[in-house]
Design an enzyme around this catalytic site. Structure first.
Site, PDB file in Angstrom:
ATOM      1  N   PHE A 114       0.847  -1.184   0.000  1.00 34.79           N
ATOM      2  CA  PHE A 114       0.000   0.000   0.000  1.00 34.79           C
ATOM      3  C   PHE A 114       0.883   1.235   0.000  1.00 34.79           C
ATOM      4  O   PHE A 114       2.061   1.182   0.347  1.00 34.79           O
ATOM      5  CB  PHE A 114      -0.976   0.009   1.186  1.00 34.79           C
ATOM      6  CG  PHE A 114      -0.312   0.162   2.526  1.00 34.79           C
ATOM      7  CD1 PHE A 114      -0.191   1.419   3.107  1.00 34.79           C
ATOM      8  CD2 PHE A 114       0.189  -0.936   3.201  1.00 34.79           C
ATOM      9  CE1 PHE A 114       0.417   1.572   4.349  1.00 34.79           C
ATOM     10  CE2 PHE A 114       0.795  -0.791   4.435  1.00 34.79           C
ATOM     11  CZ  PHE A 114       0.912   0.468   5.008  1.00 34.79           C
ATOM     12  N   CYS A 115       0.290   2.344  -0.436  1.00 33.61           N
ATOM     13  CA  CYS A 115       1.010   3.617  -0.491  1.00 33.61           C
ATOM     14  C   CYS A 115      -0.012   4.743  -0.356  1.00 33.61           C
ATOM     15  O   CYS A 115      -1.101   4.518   0.139  1.00 33.61           O
ATOM     16  CB  CYS A 115       1.828   3.714  -1.773  1.00 33.61           C
ATOM     17  SG  CYS A 115       0.851   3.583  -3.276  1.00 33.61           S
ATOM     18  N   THR A 116       0.323   5.914  -0.831  1.00 29.19           N
ATOM     19  CA  THR A 116      -0.577   7.051  -0.676  1.00 29.19           C
ATOM     20  C   THR A 116      -1.564   7.178  -1.833  1.00 29.19           C
ATOM     21  O   THR A 116      -2.770   7.231  -1.629  1.00 29.19           O
ATOM     22  CB  THR A 116       0.234   8.358  -0.542  1.00 29.19           C
ATOM     23  OG1 THR A 116       1.162   8.200   0.522  1.00 29.19           O
ATOM     24  CG2 THR A 116      -0.665   9.538  -0.237  1.00 29.19           C
TER      25      THR A 116
END
Length: 144
Positions: A114-116
């Protein structure tokens, strides 16, 4: 712009200002939106997508390795419980971290990234799949 074929479906929003807000307009052509420096990365072969309502249950499983693809200063603001932080200064550092820290003997372990915004998890899951990992999950919000 809407008269040009490539921009025909682009939503254009206009705004005005009483003063010149910028000294000059500069447009730079970049080879990548977020630099990863992995040649021949097949972006059509990214991780599977998971719906937000299924995310918590999935990452709570004991067999899932959860990796936060964000940089250290973003992780410092908060992360998911039990997520692994590669502690990177920039996204290109993630390649080296993956090669050193993911066990190539266990290609069946589910890896959730996951990331932004979704760009980094898309690129990182494509890279992980390129290395032979079978179950890569991308928590990219626009695909949910």
């Amino acid at each position: 712009m809407s008269s040009l074929q490539h921009f025909a479906n682009l939503f254009f929003q206009d705004s005005s200002c009483e003063f010149m807000p910028f000294q000059k307009l500069k447009v730079k052509i970049k080879p990548e939106i977020i630099t990863f420096k992995v040649p021949d990365l097949d972006m059509s072969n990214t991780g599977e997508y998971i719906k937000p309502e299924d995310w918590d249950a999935f990452i709570s499983r004991s067999d899932v390795k959860v990796v936060d693809a964000r940089n250290y200063y973003e992780v410092a603001m908060g992360s998911f419980k039990n997520a692994i932080s590669p502690n990177t200064n920039n996204f290109t550092d993630l390649v080296e971290w993956i090669e050193k820290n993911l066990d190539k003997k266990d290609l069946e372990t589910p890896i959730a990234m996951f990331c932004t915004s979704g760009v980094r998890c898309e690129k990182s899951t494509a890279y992980i799949k390129k290395l032979g990992y079978k179950k890569c999950i991308s928590f990219a919000r626009w695909n949910n």
